[in-house]
Scaffold this active site. Structure first.
Site, PDB file in Angstrom:
ATOM      1  N   HIS A 101       0.817  -1.217   0.000  1.00 29.71           N
ATOM      2  CA  HIS A 101       0.000   0.000   0.000  1.00 29.71           C
ATOM      3  C   HIS A 101       0.852   1.269   0.000  1.00 29.71           C
ATOM      4  O   HIS A 101       0.344   2.353  -0.295  1.00 29.71           O
ATOM      5  CB  HIS A 101      -0.984   0.000   1.182  1.00 29.71           C
ATOM      6  CG  HIS A 101      -0.376   0.226   2.518  1.00 29.71           C
ATOM      7  ND1 HIS A 101      -0.117  -0.796   3.405  1.00 29.71           N
ATOM      8  CD2 HIS A 101       0.029   1.364   3.152  1.00 29.71           C
ATOM      9  CE1 HIS A 101       0.400  -0.287   4.520  1.00 29.71           C
ATOM     10  NE2 HIS A 101       0.506   1.007   4.383  1.00 29.71           N
ATOM     11  N   ASP A 131       0.053  -7.688   1.183  1.00 32.83           N
ATOM     12  CA  ASP A 131       0.471  -6.298   1.408  1.00 32.83           C
ATOM     13  C   ASP A 131       1.985  -6.174   1.533  1.00 32.83           C
ATOM     14  O   ASP A 131       2.499  -5.500   2.431  1.00 32.83           O
ATOM     15  CB  ASP A 131      -0.212  -5.704   2.640  1.00 32.83           C
ATOM     16  CG  ASP A 131      -0.128  -4.175   2.661  1.00 32.83           C
ATOM     17  OD1 ASP A 131       0.184  -3.592   1.609  1.00 32.83           O
ATOM     18  OD2 ASP A 131      -0.357  -3.572   3.733  1.00 32.83           O
ATOM     19  N   SER A 207       4.748   2.808   7.857  1.00 32.06           N
ATOM     20  CA  SER A 207       4.398   1.634   7.056  1.00 32.06           C
ATOM     21  C   SER A 207       5.581   1.196   6.198  1.00 32.06           C
ATOM     22  O   SER A 207       6.186   2.004   5.491  1.00 32.06           O
ATOM     23  CB  SER A 207       3.204   1.939   6.152  1.00 32.06           C
ATOM     24  OG  SER A 207       2.019   2.031   6.895  1.00 32.06           O
ATOM     25  N   GLY A 263      -7.798 -27.598  -0.562  1.00 32.24           N
ATOM     26  CA  GLY A 263      -9.137 -27.996  -0.967  1.00 32.24           C
ATOM     27  C   GLY A 263     -10.077 -28.343   0.158  1.00 32.24           C
ATOM     28  O   GLY A 263     -10.937 -29.221  -0.005  1.00 32.24           O
TER      29      GLY A 263
END
Length: 458
Positions: A101, A131, A207, A263
């Site tokens: 981001h 991310d 960040s 699965g």
């Protein structure tokens, strides 16, 4: 702004090495900071965006039938949008990890080193679901300071950590704290969330920066905070270093993060279920659906089995299973610890890619019908895994909805599964198109998070 230094140490003490005891740590974090700070960088991004002036006729049905939905009479105006974040140097030739981001949709990326040198960067690999992003800068023959990756599975609640980044653009800043919690999965930050929580001050601009252990290794990538005001309130989250390790391996193996798939789907064990299943406390996943001929079916898993661990690592809920699988390699074999009829059984299982059959056939719906503005697709295990739809492996899914479109105003959102149109069961995109075209009214039945809903439109 908090600079984490507790007591003043004697001049020259511990100047050349990382503290080796709790006594030394109590004096100062300075030796750790000196070692790791050069490996943390600032990242500045720039992109040109177009602001579309809003017309009062934009959503008027009369004008839309002549000009089409989304038409606007205004002239777009360009403006430059700047943002900032942080990153960590992982390789001496300039390989840097940050959050996706931080660099998403940017036109230009500039990396500023600890010594103020600036370099343009390009993206090697980015993944929105985890991310994370890998950047590369060209430093010529120079060798940059790097930060080694810790084994984040060895971290413990209460361990001391440092957060290093560029909060609010004021420059590189160091804060201290402890690991407040591990394996946080219900924080709504990223699709494959499994976060380290810390009380070290993390603010906007941090960040992509480093969460560092006391032996100078990367524990995680600082990603987000919980805050009502926008500033730190002592609840920050970091992506564990083991996810970064898996991301690096993906870049080396062709530049795509393939996530193993077994699965099976199910729900986390609740307090009420734990007693009935013979568990001391609520943990694990109760298997409710098994994909025919998938790895779980081939391994002999059954409905009602409780997955409690994979390769010895505890599984507390579906989020922790997704994280554990993402850090493993496709083609390898894992061992599931399952509880079956109150007995624990070890089950070997092959890790494969989710099949992409049938083809997605992504289609943008248009025209004078209620689904206009939505992109629909045929569901497959691969697309279901991407959208985290758990046990929905077939049918037609709403992949994307354009804001302001007819489908958006109707309330449809990404992940909704179109079950029926006017009473006709929908199994593929072709059937959906045929069912909506030419009708004068529509009764749309769709599923969202396991709940069926019906809309009637004249």
């Amino acid at each position: 702004m908090l600079l984490a230094v507790a007591l003043i140490c004697p001049a020259g003490a511990f100047a050349q090495s990382v503290p080796s005891s709790r006594t030394e740590i109590a004096y100062s974090f300075a030796p750790v900071v000196r070692q790791v700070a050069p490996a943390v960088v600032n990242i500045y991004t720039r992109r040109v965006v177009q602001d579309q002036p809003q017309s009062p006729f934009l959503n008027d049905p009369f004008f839309q039938q002549f000009f089409g939905p989304g038409f606007n009479f205004g002239v777009p105006q360009e403006r430059v949008q700047n943002s900032l974040g942080s990153g960590v140097i992982l390789r001496a030739d300039g390989l840097i990890v940050t959050n996706n981001h931080v660099i998403k949709d940017s036109d230009e990326i500039t990396v500023v080193l600890n010594d103020r040198r600036e370099f343009p960067a390009h993206v090697l690999l980015a993944d929105e679901q985890v991310d994370l992003a890998l950047l590369q800068i060209d430093v010529g023959h120079a060798k940059l300071q790097t930060l080694a990756l810790a084994d984040s599975d060895e971290l413990q609640v209460g361990d001391l950590v440092l957060a290093i980044g560029d909060p609010f653009g004021v420059g590189q800043t160091v804060t201290s704290g402890i690991i407040s919690a591990l394996a946080r999965t219900r924080v709504g930050i990223a699709d494959y969330g499994f976060f380290i929580q810390t009380d070290a001050a993390i603010n906007p601009g941090n960040s992509g920066g480093a969460l560092v252990t006391m032996d100078g290794k990367l524990a995680g990538i600082n990603t987000a905070i919980y805050s009502r005001s926008g500033g730190s309130v002592g609840i920050g989250f970091a992506i564990p270093a083991n996810m970064v390790t898996a991301f690096l391996a993906a870049q080396k193996n062709g530049g795509h993060l393939d996530r193993p798939w077994i699965g099976v789907s199910g729900q986390g064990v609740t307090s009420d279920m734990a007693e009935a299943l013979g568990l001391d406390h609520p943990t694990g996943i109760v298997v409710s659906e098994i994909y025919p001929a998938g790895p779980g079916a081939s391994a002999g898993l059954k409905r009602g089995d409780v997955i409690v661990a994979i390769n010895g690592k505890t599984i507390e809920d579906p989020g922790s299973l997704r994280f554990r699988l993402t850090t493993m390699a496709i083609g390898s074999e894992a061992t599931l610890s399952i509880l079956r009829e109150r007995r624990q059984v070890e089950v070997p299982i092959k890790l494969t890619s989710a099949p992409e059959s049938p083809p997605a056939q992504k289609t943008l719906m248009s025209g004078a019908e209620p689904l206009a503005g939505s992109t629909v697709a045929n569901l497959s295990p691969a697309l279901s895994d991407q959208l985290q739809l758990d046990s929905d492996w077939s049918g037609v899914v709403v992949f994307q909805v354009r804001r302001g479109s007819a489908a958006y105003r109707l309330g449809l959102r990404s992940g909704d599964i179109i079950a029926a149109i006017n009473g006709q069961t929908i199994t593929n995109v072709g059937e959906l198109q045929a069912a909506v075209n030419g009708a004068q009214s529509w009764e749309i039945t769709f599923r969202r998070e396991g709940q069926s809903r019906t809309l009637k439109i004249e």
